[in-house]
Design an enzyme around this catalytic site. Structure first.
Site, PDB file in Angstrom:
ATOM      1  N   HIS A 168       0.706  -1.243  -0.067  1.00 15.35           N
ATOM      2  CA  HIS A 168      -0.022   0.032  -0.041  1.00 15.35           C
ATOM      3  C   HIS A 168       0.863   1.304  -0.029  1.00 15.35           C
ATOM      4  CE1 HIS A 168      -3.216   2.560   0.297  1.00 15.35           C
ATOM      5  NE2 HIS A 168      -4.088   1.999   1.399  1.00 15.35           N
ATOM      6  N   ASP A 381      -9.885  -4.736 -18.321  1.00 15.89           N
ATOM      7  CA  ASP A 381     -10.173  -5.559 -19.374  1.00 15.89           C
ATOM      8  C   ASP A 381      -8.707  -6.277 -19.822  1.00 15.89           C
ATOM      9  OD1 ASP A 381     -10.799  -7.215 -21.381  1.00 15.89           O
ATOM     10  OD2 ASP A 381     -11.738  -5.460 -22.645  1.00 15.89           O
TER      11      ASP A 381
END
Length: 454
Positions: A168, A381
């Site tokens: 993170h 995608d």
């Protein structure tokens, strides 16, 4: 059909490998910002994306997702080469990335299960996550460890699952989606990402000299109360147009134009606090994660910046005041909390990190909410179209993430994973159901009646 909780399947994995950049990259040190390297960001972000078989994509039927992802990852790391390095800690606990080009962890796997077997409604929590992202020994640290870990699991139906974990301190949700989008573009044949990644972490570094100019209750030093984690229940709740409309009717007219996020946050904070049955005098707080990218006037964070660029201001009250008040009270606190975030507030947080040795945010009697409705996980995608689900694998004991979701009725809304002790989850469900039936408890007597009935 089996539920996720009862679903049993076998995953066969190949040995973990390190994927390195496809071309030589600079060996250099890059400082993280003073927003990036605070204590509260020193953990791994988990993410999961489910991709169905696409019979109408002729080319995809001939492609192996593992091969595609392995090659795309190597090419993407040429542009995002800091992710192939390792985080080091220097004086004053200051973090930097040594761009070593050592690579990111990658695992190839196959599972003897179909996507349909995960259930009619694919939503967090995912109890099977540990099978879909193998915890390689020694990989979960923040320092001197791979910064990114990906497992691609082929399914019997021809679909696949991509599960990931990223340090993170390198990025927030927006930064992670930027990288995943670039990975998808390259997987689909692009030679370079449409948005070039930019480091420029100095833009969010502390001023010289640093000075704290705002109030930051999110970093208050309060006595820690550890929530027992041995009997936790993890559940998801869907909020569509009907639920949001109901909540809107529960607040005064001047608050009815509040955003769905604000209404939902007030509702969850109130129900959660009531369910925990805290001492009325105990202080409770809500942290609303606010993306600060738009808070700079003029904007200073360029397109392509993928570092952490958010803060989580806190609202405080007592458990008794919150639980005995109507929903509008919680809503006004939430709204005021969001309004405090400005460029000066962001600067003040960075300065606080330097002056106070990078403290962890307060977690005692705290609820943290993060709206990922517009983060873009569901748009990533890799050549197989959009995922059936894309986002976090669930919530945390003190935090929930708002994920866009379409239920089986075709309604667009938000799914929220909540984690609570078993006794509190039972009460939380009653409180939430009571509120959504427009029978909201406005006072202590009604609340006591509900508690005694459980």
């Amino acid at each position: 059909m089996a539920t996720q909780e009862s679903l049993v399947f076998t995953v066969t994995r190949r040995s973990p490998e390190l994927i390195t950049p496809a071309k030589p990259t600079p060996h250099e040190y890059k400082l993280l910002s003073d927003i990036d390297d605070q204590e509260g960001f020193r953990f791994q972000i988990k993410n999961i994306q489910f991709y169905p078989r696409r019979d109408n994509f002729a080319d995809v039927l001939k492609m192996d997702p593992v091969k595609v992802m392995r090659e795309a990852l190597s090419k993407a790391l040429v542009f995002y080469y800091p992710l192939a390095g390792r985080v080091r800690e220097g004086a004053g606990r200051k973090l930097s990335v040594e761009c070593t080009g050592e690579g990111v962890l990658f695992i190839e796997a196959d599972a003897d299960v179909t996507l349909e077997q995960f259930g009619d409604e694919l939503q967090p929590p995912f109890p099977c996550f540990e099978e879909l992202l193998f915890d390689v020994p020694g990989s979960t640290g923040i320092l001197d460890c791979p910064l990114l870990h990906i497992q691609v699991t082929r399914l019997k139906c021809g679909g696949f699952i991509l599960a990931s974990r990223i340090n993170h301190t390198l990025c927030d949700a927006a930064g992670l989606v930027q990288f995943m989008t670039a990975l998808g573009e390259i997987a689909r044949g692009a030679s370079a990402p449409s948005v070039s990644p930019l480091w420029q972490r100095e833009l969010l570094s502390a001023r010289d000299p640093p000075r704290i100019t705002c109030t930051h209750h999110e970093y208050d030093d309060v006595a820690e109360i550890i929530m027992p984690l041995d009997d936790m229940v993890h559940r998801s709740f869907f909020f569509g147009p009907t639920e949001i409309h109901t909540l809107r009717q529960l607040v005064p007219l001047h608050l009815r134009k509040s955003s769905s996020f604000e209404l939902l946050t007030a509702c969850l904070w109130l129900c959660r606090t009531r369910s925990l049955q805290l001492d009325p005098e105990e202080e409770v707080r809500i942290h609303c994660v606010v993306n600060a990218r738009t808070k700079f006037v003029p904007p200073i964070l360029p397109l392509g910046y993928y570092g952490n660029a958010f803060v989580y201001p806190a609202a405080l009250t007592t458990a008794g005041q919150l639980c005995e008040s109507p929903l509008g009270y919680a809503l006004e606190l939430v709204k005021k909390t969001k309004e405090v975030v400005t460029e000066e507030y962001m600067r003040s947080v960075a300065d606080l990190m330097v002056l106070k040795a990078r403290p962890h945010y307060t977690v005692a009697r705290t609820y943290i909410v993060s709206d990922l409705s517009h983060a873009g996980f569901k748009e990533v995608d890799f050549g197989w179209g959009k995922p059936a689900y894309g986002g976090p694998d669930g919530g945390l004991p003190v935090a929930s993430f708002y994920v866009p979701y379409k239920n089986k009725k075709g309604e667009d809304g938000t799914v929220v994973a909540v984690m609570l002790p078993a006794y509190a989850m039972k009460k939380f469900v009653v409180e939430l159901d009571n509120m959504l039936k427009n029978n909201n408890s406005l006072g202590h007597n009604a609340l006591q009646h509900i508690r005694s009935a459980i």
